[in-house]
Motif scaffolding. Structure first.
Motif, PDB file in Angstrom:
ATOM      1  N   ASP A 119       0.826  -1.217   0.000  1.00  0.00           N
ATOM      2  CA  ASP A 119       0.000   0.000   0.000  1.00  0.00           C
ATOM      3  C   ASP A 119       0.854   1.259   0.000  1.00  0.00           C
ATOM      4  OD1 ASP A 119      -2.279  -1.590   0.109  1.00  0.00           O
ATOM      5  OD2 ASP A 119      -2.247  -1.661   2.312  1.00  0.00           O
ATOM      6  N   LYS A 120       2.161   1.124   0.264  1.00  0.00           N
ATOM      7  CA  LYS A 120       3.070   2.269   0.284  1.00  0.00           C
ATOM      8  C   LYS A 120       4.248   1.976  -0.652  1.00  0.00           C
ATOM      9  CE  LYS A 120       1.895   3.147   5.129  1.00  0.00           C
ATOM     10  NZ  LYS A 120       2.430   3.231   6.515  1.00  0.00           N
ATOM     11  N   PRO A 121       4.005   2.007  -1.948  1.00  0.00           N
ATOM     12  CA  PRO A 121       5.065   1.624  -2.896  1.00  0.00           C
ATOM     13  C   PRO A 121       6.260   2.563  -2.881  1.00  0.00           C
ATOM     14  CG  PRO A 121       3.180   2.576  -4.036  1.00  0.00           C
ATOM     15  CD  PRO A 121       2.746   2.394  -2.621  1.00  0.00           C
ATOM     16  N   SER A 122       6.098   3.791  -2.414  1.00  0.00           N
ATOM     17  CA  SER A 122       7.217   4.743  -2.411  1.00  0.00           C
ATOM     18  C   SER A 122       8.149   4.535  -1.231  1.00  0.00           C
ATOM     19  CB  SER A 122       6.687   6.175  -2.416  1.00  0.00           C
ATOM     20  OG  SER A 122       5.889   6.405  -1.263  1.00  0.00           O
ATOM     21  N   LEU A 140      10.947  -4.330  -8.590  1.00  0.00           N
ATOM     22  CA  LEU A 140       9.689  -4.630  -7.890  1.00  0.00           C
ATOM     23  C   LEU A 140       8.734  -3.452  -7.930  1.00  0.00           C
ATOM     24  CD1 LEU A 140      11.125  -6.581  -4.827  1.00  0.00           C
ATOM     25  CD2 LEU A 140       9.455  -7.474  -6.458  1.00  0.00           C
ATOM     26  N   LYS A 141       9.279  -2.262  -7.821  1.00  0.00           N
ATOM     27  CA  LYS A 141       8.414  -1.072  -7.825  1.00  0.00           C
ATOM     28  C   LYS A 141       7.710  -0.891  -9.160  1.00  0.00           C
ATOM     29  CE  LYS A 141      11.476   1.946  -6.389  1.00  0.00           C
ATOM     30  NZ  LYS A 141      12.032   3.236  -5.938  1.00  0.00           N
ATOM     31  N   ALA A 191      17.702 -14.784  16.783  1.00  0.00           N
ATOM     32  CA  ALA A 191      16.470 -14.884  16.009  1.00  0.00           C
ATOM     33  C   ALA A 191      15.839 -13.501  15.889  1.00  0.00           C
ATOM     34  CB  ALA A 191      15.504 -15.856  16.667  1.00  0.00           C
ATOM     35  N   GLY A 192      15.314 -13.193  14.732  1.00  0.00           N
ATOM     36  CA  GLY A 192      14.657 -11.910  14.519  1.00  0.00           C
ATOM     37  C   GLY A 192      13.145 -12.043  14.692  1.00  0.00           C
ATOM     38  N   ARG A 193      12.519 -10.950  15.080  1.00  0.00           N
ATOM     39  CA  ARG A 193      11.064 -10.938  15.262  1.00  0.00           C
ATOM     40  C   ARG A 193      10.507  -9.665  14.634  1.00  0.00           C
ATOM     41  NH1 ARG A 193       9.204 -14.656  19.056  1.00  0.00           N
ATOM     42  NH2 ARG A 193      10.886 -15.775  20.144  1.00  0.00           N
ATOM     43  N   LEU A 194       9.320  -9.812  14.068  1.00  0.00           N
ATOM     44  CA  LEU A 194       8.688  -8.675  13.399  1.00  0.00           C
ATOM     45  C   LEU A 194       7.189  -8.935  13.341  1.00  0.00           C
ATOM     46  CD1 LEU A 194       9.294  -6.024  11.738  1.00  0.00           C
ATOM     47  CD2 LEU A 194       9.200  -7.479   9.705  1.00  0.00           C
ATOM     48  N   ARG A 195       6.404  -7.882  13.576  1.00  0.00           N
ATOM     49  CA  ARG A 195       4.954  -8.013  13.455  1.00  0.00           C
ATOM     50  C   ARG A 195       4.537  -7.435  12.108  1.00  0.00           C
ATOM     51  NH1 ARG A 195       1.433  -9.463  17.106  1.00  0.00           N
ATOM     52  NH2 ARG A 195       2.954  -9.140  18.790  1.00  0.00           N
ATOM     53  N   LEU A 196       3.871  -8.254  11.330  1.00  0.00           N
ATOM     54  CA  LEU A 196       3.432  -7.852  10.006  1.00  0.00           C
ATOM     55  C   LEU A 196       2.029  -7.280  10.059  1.00  0.00           C
ATOM     56  CD1 LEU A 196       4.706 -10.879   7.858  1.00  0.00           C
ATOM     57  CD2 LEU A 196       5.861  -8.712   8.342  1.00  0.00           C
ATOM     58  N   GLN A 197       1.758  -6.357   9.171  1.00  0.00           N
ATOM     59  CA  GLN A 197       0.450  -5.718   9.077  1.00  0.00           C
ATOM     60  C   GLN A 197      -0.203  -6.104   7.755  1.00  0.00           C
ATOM     61  OE1 GLN A 197      -0.762  -3.974  11.640  1.00  0.00           O
ATOM     62  NE2 GLN A 197       1.182  -4.264  12.768  1.00  0.00           N
ATOM     63  N   PRO A 198      -1.526  -6.015   7.698  1.00  0.00           N
ATOM     64  CA  PRO A 198      -2.183  -6.273   6.407  1.00  0.00           C
ATOM     65  C   PRO A 198      -1.584  -5.391   5.302  1.00  0.00           C
ATOM     66  CG  PRO A 198      -3.805  -6.165   8.159  1.00  0.00           C
ATOM     67  CD  PRO A 198      -2.509  -5.747   8.790  1.00  0.00           C
ATOM     68  N   GLY A 199      -1.303  -5.971   4.176  1.00  0.00           N
ATOM     69  CA  GLY A 199      -0.654  -5.253   3.071  1.00  0.00           C
ATOM     70  C   GLY A 199       0.845  -5.427   3.035  1.00  0.00           C
ATOM     71  N   ASP A 200       1.435  -5.976   4.123  1.00  0.00           N
ATOM     72  CA  ASP A 200       2.880  -6.224   4.128  1.00  0.00           C
ATOM     73  C   ASP A 200       3.201  -7.469   3.292  1.00  0.00           C
ATOM     74  OD1 ASP A 200       3.290  -4.057   5.681  1.00  0.00           O
ATOM     75  OD2 ASP A 200       3.673  -5.157   7.556  1.00  0.00           O
TER      76      ASP A 200
END
Length: 557
Positions: A452-455, A522-523, A478-487
């Motif tokens: 949703d934020k291509p820039s 990709l962009k 180990a890495g951790r990350l919370r993903l959001q819809p659209g990620d």
């Protein structure tokens, strides 16, 4: 004409031409003991005689003769028989005659009448010695040129033939055309029940024959030689020459390279010019060595072709097996969209990916790359997938970092003994909590960005350790990350970032795509992202694929 005795035929031919009978008689008496003397009383008669009997070693001609003088006559001889030694006799010392004799008649000596018999004999002996030397060198040159010509033909046949069958046929044609014979090649191979030769090896003739007829109207029989001649050639490994009658000769020529009998060439002549001269036999022995070398190369090429075809068939099966090891269908979820593509650089490769939906609801995603290419990498790839699935299929699988440790422990000995290692990025995504936990063993950084934020610039997940198979115990944070819809999470192998671009857009020394180049690509991709189209786009902008290419994505919906 009277038949000459063997002694007479071995004498050098000498022709005397003079319109005065006394001179002819004198010259004949002078040279008849040492030469085979031919006589003519005019230039025209002399030319007719030459047409009948052929080349003379020496011609002694008078200059002043009716209808055609000596200079004119010798000029005809020079054009037709350039090796003949020409001597001019004249009762005059005209300078113009002398110049014409040298320029047009190309005379060896210019002798005035009356001549001294001893001086003339000396001149003729010198002329005879000169002729013999010239003919010897000419014959040597002719043999050398003939030998090189057929060697070149054999080499050309070797280069131009695409396979063993066509090469054998071309060799049969070359031998037949060169020696004016009908030629049949009988391939030979070792056989325990075949014909025993003098060196203790056994051979048998193969049924497939290669032939060439010197006469287009002649029907080639596969048995140009009787069986006993073929067997004699097999047993003795020597040339066998036989005459069935005065109008037919047959020759069996063993073709041997490095003590190995490869084939028997049957050469068949019939008609008038059928005799095999010593020059022919010497030349065909020399040619046999080159032909045997060509056949040996053809058989080696044929063997390599068969092995290559067999290997390709086996690799095709291996590729299918390896493809079946990868997920053929991906989970279809309401909360996420998963895509994956894997293209080996060769028939099989070391790249792999894994997508597994655990019964408890977690999604396991991984991309790995075994060092090297081809079959060795593919074998380690199969081992890695097997161990990885054993770990994540457990009822309560460990976290990604512990899975990496267990993989390293299981594969360490084999990887070290074969000087290999594995890079891998492994992630576990929990749809209920949208938490992503990941571990990286020396692999390309995974990328995360919002569609949703291509820039906005992507996030590179940079926590990682060393590749598997380097240290006895693998450790990394180990890495951790919370993903959001659209990620969107993207895992790739280095075959993507190291793709060599045919026309690099950015200035610099590196023509590779790189992670920044991939992001720029990709962009520009249409949404929703299609990994198959992305990979096709990368390959279309690259040179030949040099490494396995794998790409996997998780898009949170």
């Amino acid at each position: 004409m009277q038949n000459k005795s063997p002694v007479e035929r071995n004498k050098l031919r000498l022709m005397v031409v003079d319109d005065e009978a006394d001179n002819l008689d004198l010259l004949h008496r002078t040279f008849r003991r040492d030469f085979q003397v031919f006589r003519a009383d005019s230039a025209l008669d002399a030319l007719n005689l030459l047409e009948q009997v052929g080349e003379m070693g020496i011609i002694i001609s008078d200059q002043r003769m009716p209808k055609m003088n000596g200079t004119e006559f010798l000029s005809h001889v020079a054009r037709q028989f350039p090796d003949t030694i020409r001597i001019l006799l004249t009762g005059y010392t005209d300078v113009e005659d002398l110049v014409n004799a040298i320029n047009a008649g190309k005379v060896f000596k210019y002798i005035t009448k009356p001549w001294n018999p001893e001086d003339l004999m000396t001149v003729v002996q010198q002329a005879a010695d000169t002729y013999r030397v010239v003919k010897q060198r000419t014959n040597e040159l002719h043999r050398a040129l003939r030998r090189e010509s057929i060697f070149n033909k054999v080499s050309t046949a070797t280069r131009e033939s695409l396979d063993y069958q066509s090469m054998m046929q071309r060799i049969a044609e070359v031998l037949g055309q060169t020696f004016g014979a009908t030629c049949v090649l009988h391939p030979v191979e070792r056989d325990s029940d075949g014909v025993l030769t003098g060196d203790g090896n056994a051979y048998r003739l193969l049924p497939d024959l290669f032939s060439f007829s010197s006469n287009s109207s002649e029907e080639i029989s596969p048995l140009l030689l009787p069986n006993d001649a073929l067997l004699a050639a097999l047993q003795s490994r020597r040339v066998q020459l036989s005459e069935s009658d005065k109008q037919e000769t047959r020759l069996a020529l063993p073709l041997i390279y490095q003590q190995e009998l490869l084939a028997i060439a049957s050469l068949h002549r019939q008609g008038q010019a059928i005799a095999w001269s010593e020059e022919d036999l010497d030349l065909i022995q020399e040619v046999a060595e080159r032909v045997a070398l060509a056949i040996s190369q053809a058989k080696l090429y044929q063997r390599i072709q068969r092995q290559t075809e067999q290997m390709q068939a086996e690799l095709a099966v291996a590729r299918q097996i390896q493809t079946n090891l990868l997920r053929q269908s991906l989970p279809e979820l309401d909360s996420a969209k998963i895509q994956a593509c894997c293209h080996p650089a060769r028939e099989v490769g070391g790249d792999f990916f894994e997508v597994y939906e655990h019964p408890q609801g977690d999604l396991w995603l991984g991309v790995g790359d075994v060092s090297g290419k081809g079959v060795p990498a593919a074998l380690f790839m199969a081992s890695a997938i097997s161990v990885l699935r054993r770990e994540i299929y457990q009822e309560n699988p460990p976290d990604p970092a512990q899975v990496m440790q267990n993989l390293n422990s299981s594969l360490m000995d084999d990887l070290v003994s074969n000087n290999c290692f594995i890079t891998m990025a492994l992630a576990r995504y929990s749809p209920a909590t949208q938490e992503l936990v990941y571990a990286n063993a020396g692999h390309i950084y995974p990328m995360v960005w919002s569609v949703d934020k291509p820039s906005a610039e992507p996030i590179y997940l940079k926590e990682r350790g060393v590749p598997l198979g380097i240290l006895p115990v693998w450790r990394a944070i180990a890495g951790r990350l919370r993903l959001q819809p659209g990620d969107l999470l993207l895992l790739i192998s280095d075959g993507i970032t190291e793709a060599t671009l045919a026309h690099p857009h950015a200035a610099g020394n590196s023509p590779m795509l790189g992670q920044q180049g991939l992001w720029e690509l990709l962009k520009r991709q249409p949404q929703p992202l299609d990994l198959s189209k992305l990979l096709s786009c990368i390959q279309s902008q690259s040179h030949a694929q040099e490494d396995d290419q794998t790409i996997l994505s998780l898009e949170v919906l």
